[in-house]
Design an enzyme around this catalytic site. Sequence first.
Site, PDB file in Angstrom:
ATOM      1  N   HIS A   1      -8.373 -11.243  -8.856  1.00 40.86           N
ATOM      2  CA  HIS A   1      -7.946 -10.409  -7.738  1.00 40.86           C
ATOM      3  C   HIS A   1      -9.171  -9.883  -6.986  1.00 40.86           C
ATOM      4  O   HIS A   1     -10.211  -9.614  -7.593  1.00 40.86           O
ATOM      5  CB  HIS A   1      -7.099  -9.242  -8.257  1.00 40.86           C
ATOM      6  CG  HIS A   1      -6.323  -8.542  -7.202  1.00 40.86           C
ATOM      7  ND1 HIS A   1      -6.854  -7.515  -6.454  1.00 40.86           N
ATOM      8  CD2 HIS A   1      -5.065  -8.729  -6.752  1.00 40.86           C
ATOM      9  CE1 HIS A   1      -5.942  -7.100  -5.592  1.00 40.86           C
ATOM     10  NE2 HIS A   1      -4.848  -7.807  -5.742  1.00 40.86           N
TER      11      HIS A   1
ATOM     12  N   PHE B   1      -1.664  -7.316   1.795  1.00 38.40           N
ATOM     13  CA  PHE B   1      -3.085  -7.060   2.049  1.00 38.40           C
ATOM     14  C   PHE B   1      -3.374  -6.488   3.443  1.00 38.40           C
ATOM     15  O   PHE B   1      -4.476  -6.004   3.688  1.00 38.40           O
ATOM     16  CB  PHE B   1      -3.933  -8.329   1.824  1.00 38.40           C
ATOM     17  CG  PHE B   1      -3.949  -8.795   0.405  1.00 38.40           C
ATOM     18  CD1 PHE B   1      -4.741  -8.154  -0.547  1.00 38.40           C
ATOM     19  CD2 PHE B   1      -3.170  -9.861  -0.010  1.00 38.40           C
ATOM     20  CE1 PHE B   1      -4.759  -8.572  -1.873  1.00 38.40           C
ATOM     21  CE2 PHE B   1      -3.182 -10.294  -1.331  1.00 38.40           C
ATOM     22  CZ  PHE B   1      -3.970  -9.648  -2.266  1.00 38.40           C
TER      23      PHE B   1
ATOM     24  N   TYR C   1       0.851  -1.188   0.000  1.00 42.19           N
ATOM     25  CA  TYR C   1       0.000   0.000   0.000  1.00 42.19           C
ATOM     26  C   TYR C   1       0.887   1.238   0.000  1.00 42.19           C
ATOM     27  O   TYR C   1       1.923   1.274   0.655  1.00 42.19           O
ATOM     28  CB  TYR C   1      -0.896   0.020   1.234  1.00 42.19           C
ATOM     29  CG  TYR C   1      -1.897  -1.105   1.304  1.00 42.19           C
ATOM     30  CD1 TYR C   1      -2.855  -1.276   0.311  1.00 42.19           C
ATOM     31  CD2 TYR C   1      -1.895  -1.991   2.382  1.00 42.19           C
ATOM     32  CE1 TYR C   1      -3.789  -2.303   0.397  1.00 42.19           C
ATOM     33  CE2 TYR C   1      -2.831  -3.023   2.469  1.00 42.19           C
ATOM     34  CZ  TYR C   1      -3.775  -3.172   1.463  1.00 42.19           C
ATOM     35  OH  TYR C   1      -4.694  -4.187   1.545  1.00 42.19           O
TER      36      TYR C   1
END
Length: 225
Positions: A187, A77, A66
């Site tokens: 995804h 994640f 991120y």
Amino acid sequence: MSMINNDWLDAISPEFSKDYYKKLYTFVKDEYSKTIIYPPAEDIFNAFHFTPLSKVKVLLLGQDPYHNENQAHGLSFSVLPSQHDIPPSLQNIYKELHEDCGCYIPNNGYLKKWADQGVLLLNTVLTVRAHQANSHQGRGWENFTDAVIQAVNAQDRPIVYMLWGRPAQSKIPMLTNPKHLILTAPHPSPLSAYRGFFGCKHFSKANEFLKANGAEPIDWQIENI
């Protein structure tokens, strides 16, 4: 960077002396010195710190960390517990978990509980410039994480791979161990989750495989903070 000092070291230490890694190390060190890079340098290798190679049961492969503040901390994640905005892909993962295993949807996106149980939360690229997705692709991290995947492939025990989206699935040719299970799906991002991620039941399938092969299943429930 906080150095790896558990059993991963034997498996991947040859990478540290290779030319690509020396160039990668110099590049990453320079990037941290002149701009904002995520995750914090001491968190780059958290996936390895939290999940020793000998404990890996599931490899959940992400792509890029991120790139916004207070999110990335070295686990694919996952976001820090202080981050109350759960990223859209992780929201969809939680929705699938709820439908598949009955897990309630928690108020945070901190997945260290999975890592502690043997879920290797690996990104293919381990660093990124703030607010610039994919900005560290092609700099050498892919070589390093391919070596990590090969080390997992060599393990002589049941292991599950969760490969979501084409970039993750491009690693399938490396996965040659007949004792391992490969699970593929689109995804979980909002752009593709409805094309087959929802309903893939990867979490229950992983646990069924682990139990059938004498391994403890994963407790997928993330508790509220």
